[in-house]
Write an enzyme that holds these catalytic residues in place. Structure first.
Site, PDB file in Angstrom:
ATOM      1  N   GLY A   1       0.739  -1.188  -0.167  1.00 22.27           N
ATOM      2  CA  GLY A   1       0.119  -0.048   0.061  1.00 22.27           C
ATOM      3  C   GLY A   1       0.761   1.403  -0.122  1.00 22.27           C
ATOM      4  O   GLY A   1       0.263   2.193  -0.356  1.00 22.27           O
TER       5      GLY A   1
ATOM      6  N   ASP B   1      -4.828   1.975  10.755  1.00 18.05           N
ATOM      7  CA  ASP B   1      -6.337   1.676  10.893  1.00 18.05           C
ATOM      8  C   ASP B   1      -6.468   1.090  12.329  1.00 18.05           C
ATOM      9  O   ASP B   1      -6.463   1.891  13.395  1.00 18.05           O
ATOM     10  CB  ASP B   1      -6.814   0.758   9.866  1.00 18.05           C
ATOM     11  CG  ASP B   1      -8.418   0.330   9.894  1.00 18.05           C
ATOM     12  OD1 ASP B   1      -9.094   1.198  10.448  1.00 18.05           O
ATOM     13  OD2 ASP B   1      -8.663  -0.711   9.181  1.00 18.05           O
TER      14      ASP B   1
ATOM     15  N   PHE C   1     -13.754   2.936   3.658  1.00 15.79           N
ATOM     16  CA  PHE C   1     -12.822   2.264   3.037  1.00 15.79           C
ATOM     17  C   PHE C   1     -12.288   3.174   1.845  1.00 15.79           C
ATOM     18  O   PHE C   1     -13.203   3.531   1.120  1.00 15.79           O
ATOM     19  CB  PHE C   1     -13.336   0.918   2.731  1.00 15.79           C
ATOM     20  CG  PHE C   1     -12.275   0.132   2.061  1.00 15.79           C
ATOM     21  CD1 PHE C   1     -11.494  -0.727   2.973  1.00 15.79           C
ATOM     22  CD2 PHE C   1     -12.041  -0.047   0.544  1.00 15.79           C
ATOM     23  CE1 PHE C   1     -10.384  -1.369   2.513  1.00 15.79           C
ATOM     24  CE2 PHE C   1     -10.899  -0.912   0.296  1.00 15.79           C
ATOM     25  CZ  PHE C   1     -10.233  -1.680   1.163  1.00 15.79           C
TER      26      PHE C   1
ATOM     27  N   ASP D   1      -5.693  -0.153  -2.242  1.00 14.79           N
ATOM     28  CA  ASP D   1      -6.262  -1.155  -3.132  1.00 14.79           C
ATOM     29  C   ASP D   1      -7.812  -1.390  -2.557  1.00 14.79           C
ATOM     30  O   ASP D   1      -7.979  -1.399  -1.383  1.00 14.79           O
ATOM     31  CB  ASP D   1      -5.624  -2.319  -3.700  1.00 14.79           C
ATOM     32  CG  ASP D   1      -5.532  -3.357  -2.218  1.00 14.79           C
ATOM     33  OD1 ASP D   1      -5.204  -2.766  -1.013  1.00 14.79           O
ATOM     34  OD2 ASP D   1      -5.900  -4.463  -2.268  1.00 14.79           O
TER      35      ASP D   1
HETATM   36  P1  5GP Z   1      -4.025  -2.039  10.481  1.00 17.05           P
HETATM   37  O1  5GP Z   1      -5.509  -2.265  10.683  1.00 17.05           O
HETATM   38  O2  5GP Z   1      -3.242  -3.102  10.771  1.00 17.05           O
HETATM   39  O3  5GP Z   1      -3.762  -0.409  11.198  1.00 17.05           O
HETATM   40  O4  5GP Z   1      -3.975  -1.565   8.714  1.00 17.05           O
HETATM   41  C1  5GP Z   1      -3.513  -2.760   8.072  1.00 17.05           C
HETATM   42  C2  5GP Z   1      -3.636  -2.411   6.724  1.00 17.05           C
HETATM   43  O5  5GP Z   1      -5.102  -2.363   6.249  1.00 17.05           O
HETATM   44  C3  5GP Z   1      -3.184  -1.021   6.080  1.00 17.05           C
HETATM   45  O6  5GP Z   1      -1.781  -1.031   6.028  1.00 17.05           O
HETATM   46  C4  5GP Z   1      -4.089  -1.203   4.687  1.00 17.05           C
HETATM   47  O7  5GP Z   1      -3.103  -1.690   3.797  1.00 17.05           O
HETATM   48  C5  5GP Z   1      -5.244  -1.767   5.161  1.00 17.05           C
HETATM   49  N1  5GP Z   1      -6.257  -0.905   5.269  1.00 17.05           N
HETATM   50  C6  5GP Z   1      -6.780  -0.415   6.339  1.00 17.05           C
HETATM   51  N2  5GP Z   1      -7.754   0.792   6.027  1.00 17.05           N
HETATM   52  C7  5GP Z   1      -7.919   0.564   4.819  1.00 17.05           C
HETATM   53  C8  5GP Z   1      -8.489   1.308   3.855  1.00 17.05           C
HETATM   54  O8  5GP Z   1      -9.746   2.197   4.253  1.00 17.05           O
HETATM   55  N3  5GP Z   1      -8.599   1.231   2.579  1.00 17.05           N
HETATM   56  C9  5GP Z   1      -7.528   0.170   2.066  1.00 17.05           C
HETATM   57  N4  5GP Z   1      -7.529   0.144   0.698  1.00 17.05           N
HETATM   58  N5  5GP Z   1      -6.542  -0.421   2.982  1.00 17.05           N
HETATM   59  C10 5GP Z   1      -7.056  -0.179   4.190  1.00 17.05           C
HETATM   60 MG    MG Z   2      -0.702  -1.245   4.575  1.00 22.31          MG
END
Ligand code: 5GP
Ligand code: MG
Length: 184
Positions: free
Chosen positions: A47, A106, A155, A162
């Site tokens: 990402g 996130d 999202f 992506d």
């Molecule tokens: P975490 O939940 O571990 O903080 O985030 C993990 C990964 O989830 C992020 O690096 C990203 O790749 C994906 N992610 C979280 N929220 C979104 C979003 O709104 N859109 C997209 N495309 N990916 C997300």
């Molecule tokens: Mg990521």
């Protein structure tokens, strides 16, 4: 420019111009913190690849780049999330000042895991830089040292992010139309 993806976008959250301006500022902030430290910019794939490319050029310090790829998946019975390294570091990071470059913070599961991992590998310091911060869904006590934009609990796609491996090449941050999710 013609775009096959534009018709799938419901709304734009962050424009190309806003990205350009903010990333220039972020580069200057990092310059002030890291000049003379030879930091290692460490991109969390996939990402962050677009952000990484712009950020390193916005920050003209002597530095090098590294990449790590992770996949996170939720365990059906817990919400803690598990993170797996799918492409590991290709160099020794002992004593290095790391600038972790993420697309979006996130739940915090990914960065909580990676921070711990890099500390066990001997990093001298860890600075978390994320383009987007989605604080609404945080499950781990992780905060970014530097965040580009705070986004609502939606999202988002584009600028590296992506949906089902698509839309990474959309040049801004947007939200998809609901029908896109039901079509595929
Ligand atoms: P975490 O939940 O571990 O903080 O985030 C993990 C990964 O989830 C992020 O690096 C990203 O790749 C994906 N992610 C979280 N929220 C979104 C979003 O709104 N859109 C997209 N495309 N990916 C997300
Ligand atoms: Mg990521």
């Amino acid at each position: 420019m013609r775009s096959e993806m534009e018709q799938d976008i419901l709304k734009v959250l962050v424009t190309e111009e806003q990205l350009r301006e903010r990333i220039a500022e972020m580069g200057e902030i990092l310059y002030d913190r890291f000049h003379d430290k030879k930091p290692l910019f460490l991109s969390v794939l996939k990402g962050s690849f677009v952000f990484m490319a712009d950020l390193v050029r916005a920050c003209q310090v002597k530095s090098d780049v590294e990449f790590i790829a992770v996949s996170s998946y939720q365990n059906a019975t817990t919400s803690s999330g598990r993170v797996q390294i799918t492409h590991d570091l290709q160099q020794d990071i002992t004593g290095r000042h790391l600038i972790i470059v993420e697309d979006i913070l996130d739940s915090g599961n990914t960065l909580a895991f990676l921070k711990e991992y890099f500390l066990t590998k001997g990093a001298a310091s860890i600075t978390i830089v994320t383009l987007l911060d989605k604080p609404a869904r945080r499950a781990k006590a992780i905060t970014a040292d530097l965040a580009g934009f705070v986004v609502p609990d939606e999202f988002v796609v584009g600028y590296g992010l992506d949906y089902a491996q698509q839309y990474r090449n959309v040049p801004y941050i947007g939200v998809l139309k609901p029908e896109v999710y039901t079509q595929q």
